[in-house]
Design a protein around this motif. Structure first.
Motif, PDB file in Angstrom:
ATOM      1  N   SER A  43       0.807  -1.165  -0.028  1.00 40.79           N
ATOM      2  CA  SER A  43       0.163   0.087  -0.049  1.00 40.79           C
ATOM      3  C   SER A  43       0.546   1.347   0.069  1.00 40.79           C
ATOM      4  O   SER A  43       0.246   2.347  -0.479  1.00 40.79           O
ATOM      5  CB  SER A  43      -0.843   0.048   1.287  1.00 40.79           C
ATOM      6  OG  SER A  43      -0.104   0.030   2.598  1.00 40.79           O
ATOM      7  N   TRP A  46       3.628   3.904  -3.193  1.00 42.29           N
ATOM      8  CA  TRP A  46       3.493   5.175  -3.903  1.00 42.29           C
ATOM      9  C   TRP A  46       4.631   5.954  -3.246  1.00 42.29           C
ATOM     10  O   TRP A  46       5.028   6.954  -3.905  1.00 42.29           O
ATOM     11  CB  TRP A  46       2.414   5.626  -3.772  1.00 42.29           C
ATOM     12  CG  TRP A  46       1.688   5.867  -2.385  1.00 42.29           C
ATOM     13  CD1 TRP A  46       0.929   4.871  -1.811  1.00 42.29           C
ATOM     14  CD2 TRP A  46       1.835   6.982  -1.561  1.00 42.29           C
ATOM     15  NE1 TRP A  46       0.719   5.513  -0.391  1.00 42.29           N
ATOM     16  CE2 TRP A  46       1.114   6.972  -0.344  1.00 42.29           C
ATOM     17  CE3 TRP A  46       2.400   8.297  -1.695  1.00 42.29           C
ATOM     18  CZ2 TRP A  46       1.053   7.718   0.633  1.00 42.29           C
ATOM     19  CZ3 TRP A  46       2.090   9.270  -0.751  1.00 42.29           C
ATOM     20  CH2 TRP A  46       1.389   8.798   0.505  1.00 42.29           C
ATOM     21  N   GLY A 170       0.627  -6.617 -10.602  1.00 36.49           N
ATOM     22  CA  GLY A 170      -0.591  -6.087 -10.693  1.00 36.49           C
ATOM     23  C   GLY A 170      -0.887  -5.130  -9.447  1.00 36.49           C
ATOM     24  O   GLY A 170      -1.123  -3.946  -9.645  1.00 36.49           O
ATOM     25  N   GLN A 171      -0.688  -5.676  -8.369  1.00 38.63           N
ATOM     26  CA  GLN A 171      -1.202  -4.982  -7.034  1.00 38.63           C
ATOM     27  C   GLN A 171       0.032  -4.027  -6.853  1.00 38.63           C
ATOM     28  O   GLN A 171      -0.239  -2.881  -6.453  1.00 38.63           O
ATOM     29  CB  GLN A 171      -1.119  -5.908  -5.605  1.00 38.63           C
ATOM     30  CG  GLN A 171      -2.393  -6.733  -5.631  1.00 38.63           C
ATOM     31  CD  GLN A 171      -3.611  -5.740  -5.364  1.00 38.63           C
ATOM     32  OE1 GLN A 171      -3.512  -5.220  -4.510  1.00 38.63           O
ATOM     33  NE2 GLN A 171      -4.598  -5.631  -6.219  1.00 38.63           N
ATOM     34  N   LEU A 173       2.129  -2.313  -8.932  1.00 39.58           N
ATOM     35  CA  LEU A 173       1.933  -1.295  -9.786  1.00 39.58           C
ATOM     36  C   LEU A 173       0.826  -0.302  -9.500  1.00 39.58           C
ATOM     37  O   LEU A 173       0.937   0.987  -9.599  1.00 39.58           O
ATOM     38  CB  LEU A 173       1.768  -1.902 -11.298  1.00 39.58           C
ATOM     39  CG  LEU A 173       1.496  -0.727 -12.544  1.00 39.58           C
ATOM     40  CD1 LEU A 173       3.060  -0.092 -12.559  1.00 39.58           C
ATOM     41  CD2 LEU A 173       1.356  -1.243 -13.873  1.00 39.58           C
ATOM     42  N   TYR A 174      -0.215  -1.150  -9.114  1.00 40.85           N
ATOM     43  CA  TYR A 174      -1.575  -0.252  -8.803  1.00 40.85           C
ATOM     44  C   TYR A 174      -1.190   0.761  -7.481  1.00 40.85           C
ATOM     45  O   TYR A 174      -1.501   1.940  -7.444  1.00 40.85           O
ATOM     46  CB  TYR A 174      -2.884  -1.146  -8.334  1.00 40.85           C
ATOM     47  CG  TYR A 174      -4.062  -0.256  -7.540  1.00 40.85           C
ATOM     48  CD1 TYR A 174      -4.801   0.262  -8.630  1.00 40.85           C
ATOM     49  CD2 TYR A 174      -4.223  -0.194  -6.394  1.00 40.85           C
ATOM     50  CE1 TYR A 174      -5.956   1.055  -8.184  1.00 40.85           C
ATOM     51  CE2 TYR A 174      -5.129   0.509  -5.804  1.00 40.85           C
ATOM     52  CZ  TYR A 174      -5.863   1.050  -6.601  1.00 40.85           C
ATOM     53  OH  TYR A 174      -7.056   1.742  -6.239  1.00 40.85           O
ATOM     54  N   HIS A 175      -0.418   0.179  -6.356  1.00 41.91           N
ATOM     55  CA  HIS A 175      -0.347   1.003  -5.158  1.00 41.91           C
ATOM     56  C   HIS A 175       0.862   1.724  -5.614  1.00 41.91           C
ATOM     57  O   HIS A 175       1.300   2.781  -4.817  1.00 41.91           O
ATOM     58  CB  HIS A 175      -0.081  -0.128  -4.114  1.00 41.91           C
ATOM     59  CG  HIS A 175      -1.106  -0.511  -3.747  1.00 41.91           C
ATOM     60  ND1 HIS A 175      -2.256   0.138  -2.946  1.00 41.91           N
ATOM     61  CD2 HIS A 175      -1.536  -1.870  -3.593  1.00 41.91           C
ATOM     62  CE1 HIS A 175      -3.258  -0.739  -2.498  1.00 41.91           C
ATOM     63  NE2 HIS A 175      -2.937  -1.941  -2.934  1.00 41.91           N
ATOM     64  N   ILE A 178      -1.234   4.759  -7.628  1.00 38.96           N
ATOM     65  CA  ILE A 178      -2.443   5.554  -7.073  1.00 38.96           C
ATOM     66  C   ILE A 178      -2.120   5.372  -5.462  1.00 38.96           C
ATOM     67  O   ILE A 178      -1.912   4.156  -4.544  1.00 38.96           O
ATOM     68  CB  ILE A 178      -3.582   4.446  -7.290  1.00 38.96           C
ATOM     69  CG1 ILE A 178      -3.749   4.373  -8.637  1.00 38.96           C
ATOM     70  CG2 ILE A 178      -4.906   4.955  -6.489  1.00 38.96           C
ATOM     71  CD1 ILE A 178      -4.095   5.358  -9.358  1.00 38.96           C
ATOM     72  N   THR A 180      -2.620   5.353  -1.590  1.00 40.10           N
ATOM     73  CA  THR A 180      -3.542   4.728  -0.707  1.00 40.10           C
ATOM     74  C   THR A 180      -2.851   5.040   0.882  1.00 40.10           C
ATOM     75  O   THR A 180      -1.726   4.699   1.200  1.00 40.10           O
ATOM     76  CB  THR A 180      -3.476   3.066  -0.787  1.00 40.10           C
ATOM     77  OG1 THR A 180      -3.770   2.872  -2.070  1.00 40.10           O
ATOM     78  CG2 THR A 180      -4.454   2.489   0.109  1.00 40.10           C
TER      79      THR A 180
END
Length: 416
Positions: A43, A46, A170-171, A173-175, A178, A180
């Protein structure tokens, strides 16, 4: 042209910016990132992107002070804002530095112990400390710089460990893209710790002083715009590498420890030990090697920055280019700082616990130090035509706001 020759030629372009960046990932920092990944998973990845422009901007300002003013940051503060302001700024460096040296020496010894269990940690701490102190006293700045540049390659161990951990890309790259934020104490404490570890006051002083050392070593009379641009690009490369390593440390521990429910580690050593049954001995070995290599990089920088700050307070002759007989005060502080760090471990004082409280002092004073750096780097009398750009000022003030909020949040969490 041989590969060895190409590597030697390439290394000539790597200087203070690369070394300063790499030393930011010291054993204490690795512990912070390991704990963060274990406790919060993917999380907070980022933060590796968020902190990158902030730390590059601040370190670039410090580099320009050294290159244009041709004096260390401490001297620039004293000359323009008085000795009292320098002493206030020094508190953000000295106490955290001494405790961090102790934590880093303990981390290195623990890493060696993982590889060679027959050597007890308590016996390894003074041995490592003596070796580092002797090298810093006897070797020239250029020699120290040469070996530190090659040592940074060992930090790629964390990149390899990240791939071996087989994360959920995938997780991840997302975190990374984006942000959180969970408003619980674990997450907020982790954010504060990462900001404090990444934007560290000792790096400010070391960066400026080593740029001065570099100029003196080269015998340069005036720095051209192209040379200045090249030096500042080097800072960007160095801290980009730093944040890539920091990303992979969080990634590795998130994909392994957090996934397995191991969320309460307190050090990089525990992370390395826990990785073996989960991600294999190779990951554990790479983690241990990274701890050792990062300590060899960071302790000379921590001790050196301490010596620069104290020398600039008292106006002593300073520099790793100087011989011991010409700069006795500088080298005395350097050695004493390593001895104090060693004594923290030998007296069985918890370096992690001491680090926590020392970071309180540093964290509260960092915003003040950042304001001073901004004022110096915007002062035309000091920097001539090389004052901050508008973008640099925006990023610099963002760093000040971020560190101020982190300090206030730390106070709030400590009280409530």
């Amino acid at each position: 042209m041989s590969v060895a020759r190409r590597l030697r030629d390439f290394s000539k372009y790597l200087g203070p910016g690369i070394i300063t960046g790499a030393s930011d990932n010291d054993p204490a920092g690795i512990s912070t990132y390991s704990v963060t990944g274990a406790a919060t998973g993917y999380s907070l990845l980022w933060l590796s992107l968020y902190t990158l422009p902030l730390v590059i901007a601040v370190q670039s300002m410090c580099a320009r002070v050294g290159l244009i003013a041709r004096e260390g940051l401490g001297t620039a503060i004293k000359d323009n804002y008085g000795k009292t302001m320098l002493i206030i700024s020094a508190f953000a460096v000295l106490i955290p530095n001494l405790v961090t040296i102790g934590a880093d020496l303990a981390g290195m010894a623990a890493g060696i112990n993982l590889l060679v269990p027959r050597f007890p940690i308590s016996a390894m701490v003074p041995v490592v400390a003596i070796i580092i102190a002797v090298v810093e006293i006897l070797a020239s700045y250029k020699t120290i710089e040469r070996y530190l540049k090659w040592l940074l390659l060992i930090l790629f161990a964390y990149v390899f460990a990240g791939f071996l951990a087989q994360p959920d890309w995938g997780q991840a790259l997302y975190h990374t893209i984006i942000p959180t934020v969970k408003f619980d104490k674990t997450t907020l404490t982790a954010i504060i710790a990462v900001l404090g570890t990444t934007i560290s006051p000792y790096l400010f002083f070391w960066q400026a002083s080593e740029e001065v050392e570099e100029i003196q070593d080269e015998g340069a009379q005036a720095i051209s715009k192209q040379e200045l641009r090249s030096r500042l690009q080097e800072v960007s490369v160095g801290f980009t590498f730093t944040n890539i390593v920091f990303f992979f440390i969080i990634l590795t521990t998130a994909a392994t420890l957090n996934k397995q429910g191991i969320m309460s580690i307190t050090s990089a050593r525990q992370a390395a030990e826990a990785l073996a049954p989960i991600a294999g001995n190779a990951s554990s070995l790479l983690f241990a090697l990274g701890i050792i290599g990062s300590g060899i990089l960071a302790v000379p920088v921590l001790a050196g920055s301490t010596a620069y700050v104290v020398s600039e307070i008292f106006g002593w002759r300073e520099g790793l280019n100087e011989k011991l007989r010409k700069a006795p005060g500088f080298y005395t502080v350097l050695v004493v700082s390593i001895l104090i760090g060693t004594s923290i471990d030998l007296l069985h004082i918890s370096p992690i616990g001491a680090l926590y409280y020392s970071q309180v002092i540093g964290g509260l004073l960092v915003p003040i130090l950042l304001v001073v750096i901004m004022r110096i780097s915007n002062n035309k009398e000091i920097m001539n035509a090389h004052v901050n750009s508008r973008l640099m000022n925006v990023i610099g003030y963002t760093a000040i706001v971020s560190m101020t909020l982190a300090a206030l949040l730390f106070i709030y969490l400590s009280i409530f």
